[in-house]
Design an enzyme around this catalytic site. Structure first.
Site, PDB file in Angstrom:
ATOM      1  CB  VAL A 154      71.142 119.327  60.422  1.00 33.26           C
ATOM      2  CG1 VAL A 154      72.493 118.620  60.200  1.00 33.26           C
ATOM      3  CG2 VAL A 154      71.228 120.460  59.260  1.00 33.26           C
ATOM      4  CB  ALA A 155      68.719 115.418  63.251  1.00 36.31           C
ATOM      5  CB  CYS A 156      69.227 116.928  67.731  1.00 34.86           C
ATOM      6  SG  CYS A 156      67.732 115.534  68.195  1.00 34.86           S
ATOM      7  CB  SER A 157      72.705 119.828  64.874  1.00 40.11           C
ATOM      8  OG  SER A 157      73.415 119.037  65.593  1.00 40.11           O
ATOM      9  CB  SER A 158      67.544 121.621  62.484  1.00 41.13           C
ATOM     10  OG  SER A 158      67.607 120.246  61.841  1.00 41.13           O
TER      11      SER A 158
END
Length: 383
Positions: A154-158
């Protein structure tokens, strides 16, 4: 419902680093060469000359002063400007898994329990080395962990999505402890020939162990609540995303008008920075405030913020909106000056390195935000 505890964290930092001065020198040498190669077309108005970068520009735009990388020489070579990461055989531990294992081993040592008590492994990161087999399963095998494992992106929110998923596994009884790792080789996906973004990212790996409160020993952080949000946007995008892009290594193809030199600038990290700032800051700030109030917390009284390390202006603005005032450096942790943007790992680096001065009962926030758009908030209380 079984409550969860963040019991331990770990951090792997590469040995090599690049200062802004070094990065600017490499970029400007390449830009000068490109402008010279295309001087006739620039004079004719067919192409725009590339503008030099500067240390002042980088620090004003981002707050970044240096970044850690796996390969410094390849990035700083004006004829290459791509990290040299030799492909490994399928029988060797992959480079992404190796980073994750090093961070995980540190977390496991701090945890002080046998790996046999871990029931699941999540590899949550922006930049996976391959589609399959899952990086998480390779990490699981390298550490000798039973149970199950999977990747998530989830990109930078992973990382916050990973913590939420781990907490849900514990609440449902699927596992008593979960290892969540965030290995990020961001330098392999960054266009070092793009003045507007060549300074943004660094390489690193982090690890988090989430455990049931019923089995956790003293210390750690109670997870008070988690919340996730996604809104689709093209303003941050990577259309390719794998490490083994041979075309990208054709470093001498600078006769191509594309500054990248291989016509594939759109296949790497691309963002519309001003649009991202305008969209994400209010989205994340409102999410944090609403989540805090739903948990019965006063956002203005939070003891510490460990935000995603995007850029200094975004972090400071979110901090002001959440606390309702200018936060002190101890309240709103900034590590991107040393580490740069490390995607999913940024908020975990901040959390791992800056817990000092907090006492039992103090409440903090781990928050991430990035491409997607995606955002995750994890409120924690010191045990």
């Amino acid at each position: 419902m079984t409550t969860s505890v963040i019991a331990a964290t770990g951090l792997f930092t590469p040995e090599q680093s690049i200062t802004n001065e070094e990065l600017v020198a490499a970029y400007n040498a390449w830009a000068e060469r490109w402008n010279a190669r295309h001087a006739d077309r620039i004079a004719a108005g067919e192409l725009e000359a590339l503008t030099p970068s500067s240390v002042e520009f980088i620090e004003k735009a981002s707050g970044i002063k240096k970044r850690y990388v796996l390969d410094k020489a390849g990035i700083l070579d004006p004829a290459r400007m791509v990290p040299h990461l030799p492909e490994r055989s399928n029988d060797e531990l992959s480079i992404l898994a190796e980073m994750a294992v090093k961070a995980a081993e540190q977390a496991i040592a701090a945890w002080g329990k046998p790996v046999g008590e871990i029931g699941a492994v999540i590899c949550a990161a922006s930049n996976m080395q391959r589609p399959y087999p899952a990086m998480a399963i390779e990490v699981q095998q390298a550490l000798g962990i039973e149970g199950f494992a999977f990747d998530m992106n989830v990109a930078c929110s992973s990382a916050t999505f990973g913590i939420k998923t781990a907490a849900d596994f514990i609440a449902s009884g699927s596992a008593k402890a979960v290892l969540m790792v965030n290995p990020e080789i961001c330098s392999a996906h960054l266009n070092f020939r793009d003045r507007d973004s060549h300074f943004i990212f660094g390489d690193v790996a982090t690890a988090v162990i989430v455990e049931s409160a019923g089995t956790s020993g003293p210390g750690g952080w109670d997870v008070l609540g988690t919340r996730l949000k996604t809104v689709f946007s093209n303003n941050i995008r990577n259309n390719f995303g794998f490490l083994n892009r041979a075309a990208r290594h054709d470093a001498d193809a600078i006769s191509d008008p594309s500054p990248l030199g291989d016509g594939k600038s759109d296949k790497m990290f691309v963002q519309q920075g001003r649009k991202v700032f305008k969209d994400v800051v209010p989205m994340v700030s409102d999410m944090i405030v609403d989540h805090a109030r739903d948990l019965g917390l006063d956002p203005a009284s939070l003891d510490r913020l460990w935000l995603h390390q995007a850029n200094i202006n975004m972090n400071e603005m979110i901090g002001r909106k959440v606390l309702g005032r200018d936060p002190s450096p101890d309240e709103n942790v900034i590590i991107l000056d040393d580490y740069a943007n490390t995607s999913s790992a940024g908020s975990i680096i901040a959390f791992h390195l800056h817990q000092q001065g907090l006492e039992t009962g103090d409440v903090g926030l781990i928050c991430s935000f990035g491409a997607g758009y995606s955002a995750g908030s994890v409120f924690v209380r010191k045990r």
